[in-house]
Every structure is written in C-alpha cells, then in structure tokens.
Design a protein around this motif. Structure first.
Motif, PDB file in Angstrom:
ATOM      1  N   THR A  75      12.702  -0.926  -8.334  1.00 43.23           N
ATOM      2  CA  THR A  75      11.401  -1.046  -8.964  1.00 43.23           C
ATOM      3  C   THR A  75      10.321  -1.034  -7.887  1.00 43.23           C
ATOM      4  O   THR A  75      10.388  -1.799  -6.919  1.00 43.23           O
ATOM      5  CB  THR A  75      11.304  -2.340  -9.784  1.00 43.23           C
ATOM      6  N   PHE A  76       9.342  -0.161  -8.094  1.00 41.96           N
ATOM      7  CA  PHE A  76       8.198  -0.078  -7.191  1.00 41.96           C
ATOM      8  C   PHE A  76       6.960  -0.376  -8.044  1.00 41.96           C
ATOM      9  O   PHE A  76       6.658   0.369  -8.988  1.00 41.96           O
ATOM     10  CB  PHE A  76       8.079   1.322  -6.576  1.00 41.96           C
ATOM     11  N   THR A  77       6.247  -1.448  -7.731  1.00 40.92           N
ATOM     12  CA  THR A  77       5.159  -1.850  -8.610  1.00 40.92           C
ATOM     13  C   THR A  77       3.981  -2.381  -7.812  1.00 40.92           C
ATOM     14  O   THR A  77       4.130  -2.893  -6.694  1.00 40.92           O
ATOM     15  CB  THR A  77       5.641  -2.922  -9.615  1.00 40.92           C
ATOM     16  N   VAL A  78       2.811  -2.227  -8.375  1.00 35.87           N
ATOM     17  CA  VAL A  78       1.585  -2.807  -7.844  1.00 35.87           C
ATOM     18  C   VAL A  78       0.829  -3.388  -9.024  1.00 35.87           C
ATOM     19  O   VAL A  78       0.770  -2.784 -10.100  1.00 35.87           O
ATOM     20  CB  VAL A  78       0.753  -1.766  -7.068  1.00 35.87           C
ATOM     21  N   ASP A  79       0.264  -4.612  -8.857  1.00 35.02           N
ATOM     22  CA  ASP A  79      -0.424  -5.278  -9.963  1.00 35.02           C
ATOM     23  C   ASP A  79      -1.684  -5.950  -9.450  1.00 35.02           C
ATOM     24  O   ASP A  79      -2.145  -5.671  -8.328  1.00 35.02           O
ATOM     25  CB  ASP A  79       0.518  -6.258 -10.670  1.00 35.02           C
ATOM     26  N   ASP A  80      -2.240  -6.859 -10.224  1.00 35.40           N
ATOM     27  CA  ASP A  80      -3.513  -7.478  -9.856  1.00 35.40           C
ATOM     28  C   ASP A  80      -3.399  -8.414  -8.657  1.00 35.40           C
ATOM     29  O   ASP A  80      -4.423  -8.878  -8.133  1.00 35.40           O
ATOM     30  CB  ASP A  80      -4.100  -8.236 -11.055  1.00 35.40           C
ATOM     31  N   ASN A 110      -7.336  -4.295  -2.861  1.00 35.54           N
ATOM     32  CA  ASN A 110      -8.359  -3.795  -3.782  1.00 35.54           C
ATOM     33  C   ASN A 110      -7.942  -2.439  -4.347  1.00 35.54           C
ATOM     34  O   ASN A 110      -6.906  -2.328  -4.973  1.00 35.54           O
ATOM     35  CB  ASN A 110      -9.721  -3.738  -3.090  1.00 35.54           C
ATOM     36  N   ASP A 111      -8.721  -1.381  -4.072  1.00 34.55           N
ATOM     37  CA  ASP A 111      -8.430  -0.077  -4.676  1.00 34.55           C
ATOM     38  C   ASP A 111      -7.877   0.923  -3.662  1.00 34.55           C
ATOM     39  O   ASP A 111      -8.028   2.126  -3.836  1.00 34.55           O
ATOM     40  CB  ASP A 111      -9.681   0.495  -5.341  1.00 34.55           C
ATOM     41  N   ASP A 112      -7.232   0.450  -2.582  1.00 34.39           N
ATOM     42  CA  ASP A 112      -6.742   1.383  -1.573  1.00 34.39           C
ATOM     43  C   ASP A 112      -5.246   1.645  -1.685  1.00 34.39           C
ATOM     44  O   ASP A 112      -4.642   2.205  -0.765  1.00 34.39           O
ATOM     45  CB  ASP A 112      -7.086   0.883  -0.167  1.00 34.39           C
ATOM     46  N   PHE A 113      -4.627   1.257  -2.818  1.00 39.56           N
ATOM     47  CA  PHE A 113      -3.203   1.578  -3.004  1.00 39.56           C
ATOM     48  C   PHE A 113      -3.029   3.093  -2.963  1.00 39.56           C
ATOM     49  O   PHE A 113      -3.696   3.831  -3.697  1.00 39.56           O
ATOM     50  CB  PHE A 113      -2.692   1.007  -4.325  1.00 39.56           C
ATOM     51  N   ALA A 114      -2.121   3.559  -2.111  1.00 38.21           N
ATOM     52  CA  ALA A 114      -1.955   5.001  -1.908  1.00 38.21           C
ATOM     53  C   ALA A 114      -0.815   5.547  -2.758  1.00 38.21           C
ATOM     54  O   ALA A 114      -1.035   6.135  -3.818  1.00 38.21           O
ATOM     55  CB  ALA A 114      -1.713   5.294  -0.431  1.00 38.21           C
ATOM     56  N   SER A 115       0.425   5.360  -2.294  1.00 34.98           N
ATOM     57  CA  SER A 115       1.598   5.871  -2.997  1.00 34.98           C
ATOM     58  C   SER A 115       2.762   4.929  -2.727  1.00 34.98           C
ATOM     59  O   SER A 115       2.900   4.403  -1.616  1.00 34.98           O
ATOM     60  CB  SER A 115       1.976   7.279  -2.515  1.00 34.98           C
ATOM     61  N   HIS A 116       3.598   4.748  -3.718  1.00 30.66           N
ATOM     62  CA  HIS A 116       4.790   3.934  -3.480  1.00 30.66           C
ATOM     63  C   HIS A 116       5.699   4.595  -2.450  1.00 30.66           C
ATOM     64  O   HIS A 116       6.256   3.933  -1.579  1.00 30.66           O
ATOM     65  CB  HIS A 116       5.556   3.721  -4.784  1.00 30.66           C
ATOM     66  N   ILE A 117       5.853   5.918  -2.558  1.00 25.96           N
ATOM     67  CA  ILE A 117       6.742   6.656  -1.651  1.00 25.96           C
ATOM     68  C   ILE A 117       5.982   7.854  -1.097  1.00 25.96           C
ATOM     69  O   ILE A 117       5.312   8.579  -1.844  1.00 25.96           O
ATOM     70  CB  ILE A 117       8.000   7.174  -2.377  1.00 25.96           C
ATOM     71  N   THR A 118       6.077   8.096   0.206  1.00 26.98           N
ATOM     72  CA  THR A 118       5.628   9.363   0.783  1.00 26.98           C
ATOM     73  C   THR A 118       6.795   9.977   1.545  1.00 26.98           C
ATOM     74  O   THR A 118       7.593   9.268   2.175  1.00 26.98           O
ATOM     75  CB  THR A 118       4.430   9.182   1.732  1.00 26.98           C
ATOM     76  N   LEU A 119       6.889  11.303   1.476  1.00 26.51           N
ATOM     77  CA  LEU A 119       7.968  12.024   2.151  1.00 26.51           C
ATOM     78  C   LEU A 119       7.386  13.258   2.825  1.00 26.51           C
ATOM     79  O   LEU A 119       6.588  13.993   2.221  1.00 26.51           O
ATOM     80  CB  LEU A 119       9.053  12.462   1.167  1.00 26.51           C
ATOM     81  N   ARG A 138       0.842  -1.198   0.000  1.00 25.55           N
ATOM     82  CA  ARG A 138       0.000   0.000   0.000  1.00 25.55           C
ATOM     83  C   ARG A 138       0.877   1.249   0.000  1.00 25.55           C
ATOM     84  O   ARG A 138       0.561   2.246  -0.627  1.00 25.55           O
ATOM     85  CB  ARG A 138      -0.925   0.013   1.211  1.00 25.55           C
ATOM     86  N   ARG A 139       1.990   1.161   0.702  1.00 21.50           N
ATOM     87  CA  ARG A 139       3.013   2.201   0.658  1.00 21.50           C
ATOM     88  C   ARG A 139       4.343   1.502   0.901  1.00 21.50           C
ATOM     89  O   ARG A 139       4.524   0.823   1.915  1.00 21.50           O
ATOM     90  CB  ARG A 139       2.749   3.266   1.719  1.00 21.50           C
ATOM     91  N   SER A 140       5.284   1.688  -0.022  1.00 20.28           N
ATOM     92  CA  SER A 140       6.550   0.952   0.085  1.00 20.28           C
ATOM     93  C   SER A 140       7.530   1.613   1.028  1.00 20.28           C
ATOM     94  O   SER A 140       8.201   0.944   1.816  1.00 20.28           O
ATOM     95  CB  SER A 140       7.194   0.816  -1.305  1.00 20.28           C
ATOM     96  N   VAL A 141       7.654   2.930   0.974  1.00 17.33           N
ATOM     97  CA  VAL A 141       8.613   3.642   1.827  1.00 17.33           C
ATOM     98  C   VAL A 141       7.940   4.907   2.332  1.00 17.33           C
ATOM     99  O   VAL A 141       7.296   5.638   1.569  1.00 17.33           O
ATOM    100  CB  VAL A 141       9.901   4.010   1.055  1.00 17.33           C
ATOM    101  N   GLU A 142       8.119   5.169   3.622  1.00 19.00           N
ATOM    102  CA  GLU A 142       7.568   6.376   4.235  1.00 19.00           C
ATOM    103  C   GLU A 142       8.684   7.124   4.946  1.00 19.00           C
ATOM    104  O   GLU A 142       9.340   6.579   5.835  1.00 19.00           O
ATOM    105  CB  GLU A 142       6.475   6.013   5.241  1.00 19.00           C
ATOM    106  N   ASN A 197      -3.370   6.035  -5.611  1.00 22.29           N
ATOM    107  CA  ASN A 197      -2.667   5.690  -6.849  1.00 22.29           C
ATOM    108  C   ASN A 197      -1.688   6.769  -7.293  1.00 22.29           C
ATOM    109  O   ASN A 197      -1.769   7.300  -8.392  1.00 22.29           O
ATOM    110  CB  ASN A 197      -3.662   5.379  -7.975  1.00 22.29           C
ATOM    111  N   ASN A 198      -0.740   7.078  -6.415  1.00 20.88           N
ATOM    112  CA  ASN A 198       0.342   8.006  -6.746  1.00 20.88           C
ATOM    113  C   ASN A 198       1.673   7.262  -6.789  1.00 20.88           C
ATOM    114  O   ASN A 198       1.877   6.302  -6.042  1.00 20.88           O
ATOM    115  CB  ASN A 198       0.446   9.121  -5.704  1.00 20.88           C
ATOM    116  N   GLY A 199       2.564   7.741  -7.648  1.00 19.26           N
ATOM    117  CA  GLY A 199       3.920   7.215  -7.600  1.00 19.26           C
ATOM    118  C   GLY A 199       4.640   7.720  -6.365  1.00 19.26           C
ATOM    119  O   GLY A 199       5.072   6.949  -5.506  1.00 19.26           O
ATOM    120  N   ILE A 200       4.747   9.043  -6.249  1.00 19.08           N
ATOM    121  CA  ILE A 200       5.337   9.696  -5.078  1.00 19.08           C
ATOM    122  C   ILE A 200       4.388  10.794  -4.620  1.00 19.08           C
ATOM    123  O   ILE A 200       3.877  11.571  -5.440  1.00 19.08           O
ATOM    124  CB  ILE A 200       6.724  10.295  -5.394  1.00 19.08           C
TER     125      ILE A 200
END
Length: 756
Positions: free
Chosen positions: A47-52, A57-66, A27-31, A93-96
């Motif tokens: 590589t930061f990825t999210v797939d099926d 479900n649809d709660d993927f937020a961001s790969h990275i937050t700072l 849901r978030r890879s690095v904070e 659904n944000n990259g960063i």
C-alpha cells in the motif's frame, strides 16, 4: 555514455522484494534509477498512500518513479491519495511516474484459472490507483522498454493512464472510473487512457465508466498523434461518458488509405456526445491536412464490430469525423450501425459477416507468450506478409500505370493538348489514378469541366479529401462549379476494383501489425536481452514506423551512428514531403544528435547543466513531432519542468457539401453530345444543330407529337452538322425529340413548340 558500474549481463537481479508493506506520507516512496541489469524487483499487496498527515503540503510528487529499469512488478498493490484538499498541477500527485522504464502492473487471482481466462471478479485483487492527477504516467525519450498494465483499477484520477512516446505499451482488462476527482485547477475534463505520440500499443478489454458526481467532460480513450502505424483499439467498453473513443491529429498514413488507426469491437453505452470522434489536432508535428484515421474501418469480409449508443443526442453522435478524409465504415446493422454521423465523411456500408469479437487474451495472447502461441503468431505473420506482398505488387503495378513520377512527367512535358486524347489516356488508368496525378491533370487546364469531372468520378479513391475538393474549387485555372464538386463528393461512396485491393491491403497489413506487435511486446518483457530479435521484426516490417522504431532501438542502446544511418535511409525510402512529415523527421534527427552529444561527454540525460536545460526547453518548444514530445518528457521527469498535455481540440473542417442536384451521367453526356434546336417556338422551320465529337457510327433523330406518333426522322452520321425540319404542314403544338445511337443509347432529348 560513461561506463556503468554494472557489467553487461543478462541474468535477472531482484533488488527489492516487498510484500504486504505500507508506504505512508512520503514525497516519493521508491525511486528506481538507471540499472542495466534485468531488475526484477517485486511489490506484492503493498500500500502506497498519502493523506492529510503528509507534512509537505502540496509537494507530493509520485509514490514510485522509475528511470531506465526493466521488469519491475507491482502485484495487487494499492496506490492512493486520500488528502482532503488537492490541486491539479502537471508535475505533482502521480501514482507512478516513469521515463524509459519497463514494468508490469497486475492483479492477483485467489483461484486457479486457465491461462488467459479472466479471473472471477470476486477472487481478483486488482492493483488500485485512486485520487491522483495521473494514476500512471509512462514516458519515453528513445527506449526499448515499455509497460504492461493488466487487471488494474483506476478510480477518480484526472487522467487514469497517460502513455507518452512509449511504444508497444499494453493496457488490458483494467477498469477506469473517471470524473470524481475533486482537485482544483482541472474540474472540467477527466480521461481514462491517453496515448500521446505512441504506437504499436495494445488497448484491449478495458472498461471505462463515469463515476458518481462527475465533472462536465469525461472521456474514455484518446489517441493523440499516434503517427503512421497500423494501430488498433480493440474490444473495450464505455459507459455513461461524454465521449468514448477519440482520435486526434495524425493517426493514419498520409501516403495510403489502408494504414492507420482502427477501432474494432468497442461497446459504447449511453455516451452523451460522441461515441467515436475523429478530429484534427493542434500539435504541429504533422500537417493537419493529413490528420485522421485509417480510411477503412472493418472490410467487406468482416465488420468493424463496434456497438453504438444510437441516442440521437446530436446529428453526429455515433461517429463524428472532422478530418479531411472520409471513412468507409463496415457494419452489419442493428447496434453495429452508426445512425448519426458526419455526412460525406462517414460512409456506412452494410455487409453480411459480423465480427464475433473474440478475446485475443483468452485465446492465448497473454504476456508472456507460450511457445505454441509464438509459433502460431509467426505463422500468421508469414501468411499475412505473403498475401500483403502479392497484393501490394499488383497495386503498385496499376497505380498511375506503375509509376506516379513517370505519369506526372508525361502530363507535364509530353502529353497531347487534345482534350479527347488526354481523356482517353487517363480513363485507361482509371480507377487507379493518384491524387497527385489528378491534381496535375486539373492544373494543366486541358480538359473542359465535364471531362475533368468524368475523370474524377472514375477515380473516387483519388479524390477523397477536402483538400482536393478545395483545390478544384479555388486553385485550378478553371475551377469546377459547386454542383460538380457535389457530384465528386457524393461519388466517394463508390466501390471500385481499387477499393477491393485497398481493403485487402488493409486487412493483411493489420494482421501483420498485430502479430508482430505481440511478438515484440513479448520480447521486451523477456528476462534475456532480445534486442537483436526485436530489431529483426522492425526491419522485417519494412514500414516507416518500423524504421523509426529501429532507429529508436539503436539510440536506446547508445549506438547513435547506427540510429542516424537508419534515419537517413528513411528519407530515401519514404515520401516524407507528401506526408507533411519533413520537419518532424529533421527534428527527430536533431534529438538523436543531442543525445549523442551528451553521451560522447560521458554523461546521461539526467546530468545536463543549467544552460543545457535552457537549450533543451527551447528544443521542446520549437521542435515538432516526437522530438518535441521526448524533450518535454525529459524536462518533466528529470528537471521538474512540465507542460500539460494538449487539451482536447475541436479543430476540423465540418463543412458539408450539398446533395447533388444533377445526375452525373446525364451532366457529362449533355456536355459531350450537344444538340441545339432553334428557333423555339418554331414558325416555318426548325434547325437541329449537333456537335457530337464522341459519336461512333450513326444516330437517329426522331420527332413525335403528344399522341406518341412519329412525325419526322433524320439519320445522323457525322459528328457535326445540322438538319432543317420543315414545319409548315405541322399543326401548332408541342413536339418531343430524341437523339439515340444504334445501340439505343439516348444522347439528347427535349421538346419544341410549333407556333405559326
């Protein structure tokens, strides 16, 4: 705020070093949370990825937050959303996603190249953002940090990069392919770069193009409410989009014509609707009457250098301007000339010197700057500052005779009610009368329409706004007729000595802004604490935006009393009322005071209770300008309460004034020098009666028959009088008459019929 667990030191600390790692379906890879040391964490070829297979479900937020960290670096990384089904929401659904953070996004070149020179594409591994609602969302709430995005690739994101109230951001040499995102909920408008309430940015050498199977609307770069600063968008290219460059809302200084957003050296290719689109905004942070961009794009010594599609797809496809303020656009012909543009709102001027559009990056202005380039930029700033100061001194000495306040007072209290005397006085100040003085002159109702027209024509720079034309048409005691207003608008194309002064101020002001911005961006990415040096440049600018930046730097350092002191001084130094910025300023003060209250309670902005969050949301909804934007940034990043960014607005006055049917000089002269002939046709005699209030010396009234033979002559030596022409011996027919001064200036002419 309360004490940080880390001491205030400047040495860099690398918390994370990740190389060739894969982060999958988090849901978030690095904070990154607030960290007062110089955080030099690095991610290289990760590589930061999210797939099926993602379980949320649809709660993927961001790969990275700072949040409140500095100098984190992402090199040649890949950020992806490969889910087959996506939904567009404002906080997912944000990259960063970052707030008040400083970091670098960059590529990796496999071969050695000269500093600043572009890496050959086949040897460049770009950092990739693919399939997101927002590839990068970088926001601020009062910070001295910023982002540097270079050599990145954004593919099929609804928004490639959104930068919101984060100054000195840099996006360079990145590629944006937009329009192919399949997320439901936003399938009609995708954008490459969006700048919201941000200034002093560097947007250079980016390429934005439409991807395969695009949505209906694809936009390249949109600048929304950038404020009063001297900003520029330089040397970017756009291909196959619906619109290339868009300015929305306030992107100019309402108090002068020579400060604001400038578009330079951008290449538009196959743009469907508008290459450049300037519009009013719906954001209430500024008065829509002042929205627009800098009045001068390029100048007489150097063209703007943009290349236009020239498709003729509509009557304004090269340059549409829906703001109240006309733009003088300097070009060198060919593809640099806007062919289809808004009449009376875009004035193309052909000049001789083409902009060569050099790469500032290849010329050494690449972050971090070398010592030699820093010295060069300082020298350039010093030279431009000296030239600007000299011009500004001269300019201030001549505008309204050196004091707008004094001239307004004279008009209101002491000026003669004699129309001719008032006319003579005002002409001595022309072409340097301000719009305020022209408005007061018209409202005094001393001058007859022809004289007021003459004063307006003598001061074209002071009349250049729809608001002023509307004022003359609907609000003054004796409104001017449409044909006179047409003449004033047609005269906007005129060049006066004042024009040359303003062009010089625009040129040197832009040079000062660019060089100081480059120095400040470099200082912000220094591994040492450079706040004193950054504040030095904000103070040295002496501009309204520089003072706000100074206040922001103090607030970011939790020196709130200093920030409020700077904000108080702004009201004394700048005319916020005339600029329509009083409410935005007051709300900014309230925002800093709110931050101070939280800090005094030994808390951070991320530690609000539920009641304070409700109050913050009310503040975001009810305030205007940067305060509202920053409050929303905090709500979204910290409390998951997000709003969408204002949609592209079509606000603006697209009304046209007709081409003038009369010649202004002839019209004014006909009002000043009146000659009546009666009866006409004449029988036994004809009376010539004149009212020549402005006559100096003598004039001659001559009459000819249709064969060109002079049949009568009368010397006119009085300003008022009459002469009786005996026609008893004259054959019936048509006769021509003319009243001419000793200097051979024609004051009146016409024809009379003799019919006995």
């Amino acid at each position: 705020m309360g004490q940080s667990p880390f001491p205030e030191v400047c040495n860099p600390v690398r918390l994370i070093l990740a190389s060739d790692a894969t982060f999958r379906n988090n849901r978030r890879s690095v904070e990154f949370l607030k960290f007062k040391l110089n955080n030099q964490s690095q991610f290289i070829r990760c590589t930061f990825t999210v797939d099926d297979d993602y379980r949320g479900n649809d709660d993927f937020a961001s790969h990275i937050t700072l949040w409140q960290v500095k100098n984190v670096q992402f090199t040649a990384c890949t950020f992806q959303n490969e889910q087959s089904t996506k939904t567009y929401t404002t906080n997912r659904n944000n990259g960063i996603h970052s707030m008040d953070a400083g970091y670098v996004i960059k590529g990796l070149c496999a071969v050695s190249s000269l500093p600043g020179q572009p890496c050959p594409e086949n040897h460049l591994t770009r950092t990739v953002f693919e399939g997101f609602n927002r590839g990068i969302e970088a926001s601020g709430t009062n910070t001295t940090h910023t982002v540097n995005i270079k050599d990145a690739f954004f593919e099929d994101n609804i928004y490639g990069t959104i930068i919101t109230r984060l100054n000195q951001a840099s996006v360079t040499r990145s590629i944006f392919e937009i329009g192919g995102n399949t997320a439901t909920g936003n399938d009609d408008e995708h954008e490459g770069i969006v700048m919201v309430s941000s200034s002093d940015y560097r947007l250079e050498e980016n390429h934005v193009e439409e991807s395969a199977n695009p949505v209906e609307n694809t936009w390249g770069i949109r600048i929304l409410e950038g404020g009063v600063a001297q900003n520029r968008v330089y040397k970017n290219s756009f291909e196959g989009l619906t619109r290339g460059l868009t300015s929305e809302g306030l992107n100019r200084n309402p108090n002068n014509a020579f400060t604001g957003l400038e578009f330079l050296c951008n290449d538009q290719d196959s743009i469907g609707e508008f290459d450049i689109d300037v519009r009013k905004g719906e954001n209430p942070g500024s008065d829509p009457d002042f929205h627009g961009i800098r009045s001068y794009q390029g100048d007489l010594s150097l063209s703007a250098g943009n290349l236009f599609t020239q498709s003729g797809s509509n009557s304004e496809s090269d340059f549409r301007n829906l703001s109240d303020w006309p733009v003088v656009y300097h070009h060198t012909g060919g593809a640099t000339e806007p062919i289809d543009y808004t009449p009376s709102k875009v004035n193309p001027v052909l000049i001789a010197t083409a902009h060569t559009c050099p790469s500032t990056i290849s010329n050494g202005m690449n972050i971090p700057l070398g010592a030699g380039m820093i010295a060069e930029l300082i020298n350039r700033y010093d030279s431009a500052e000296l030239a600007f100061a000299n011009l500004l001194f001269n300019y201030n000495q001549v505008i309204d005779g050196g004091s707008t306040t004094a001239l307004l007072s004279q008009l209101q209290l002491n000026w003669s009610q004699d129309a001719w005397q008032l006319r003579e006085e005002l002409l001595t100040y022309s072409p340097y009368l301000s719009e305020e003085v022209l408005r007061e002159t018209a409202d005094q109702d001393v001058l007859p329409p022809a004289m007021l027209l003459e004063i307006c024509l003598a001061n074209p720079e002071g009349t250049k706004s729809d608001g002023f034309i509307d004022f003359l048409e609907t609000e003054i005691p004796s409104p001017l007729p449409s044909y006179m207003l047409d003449l004033i608008v047609a005269n906007w194309d005129s060049t006066t000595a004042r024009t040359l002064l303003e062009l010089g101020l625009a040129r040197f002001g832009a040079e000062m802004a660019f060089t100081s911005n480059m120095l400040v961006i470099d200082l912000k990415f220094d591994t040492l604490d450079q706040q004193d040096s950054i504040r030095y440049w904000f103070r040295r600018r002496g501009t309204m935006d520089g003072q706000y930046a100074l206040a922001e730097s103090f607030a970011a350092a939790e020196m709130f009393d200093s920030a409020l002191s700077v904000l108080a001084a702004i009201t004394d130094s700048f005319d916020l009322e005339r600029a329509g910025l009083e409410a935005a300023h007051d709300d900014y003060v309230d925002w800093v005071t709110f931050q101070q209250t939280i800090d005094d309670d030994d808390r951070t902005l991320m530690m609000l209770d539920s009641a304070e969050v409700v109050d913050l949301q009310a503040m975001a909804e009810n305030t205007v300008g940067p305060a509202s934007v920053m409050a929303w940034n905090l709500l979204c990043f910290g409390y998951d309460l997000c709003r969408d960014y204002p949609p592209a607005s079509e606000e603006g006055n697209n009304a046209r004034r007709a081409d003038p049917r009369l010649n202004a000089r002839d019209l004014i002269r006909s009002e000043y020098y009146k000659l009546k002939v009666y009866p006409n046709p004449a029988g036994q005699y004809a009376t010539f009666e004149w009212d020549l209030i402005h006559l100096e010396g003598e004039a001659s009234l001559r009459i000819w028959d249709t064969y060109g033979r002079e049949v009568a002559r009368q010397t006119v030596s009085t300003q008022e009088g009459h002469w009786l022409w005996d026609t008893r011996e004259m054959p019936d027919g048509i006769y021509l008459y003319e009243l001419r001064t000793e200097a051979q200036e024609v004051l009146a002419q016409g024809k009379i019929v003799v019919q006995k």
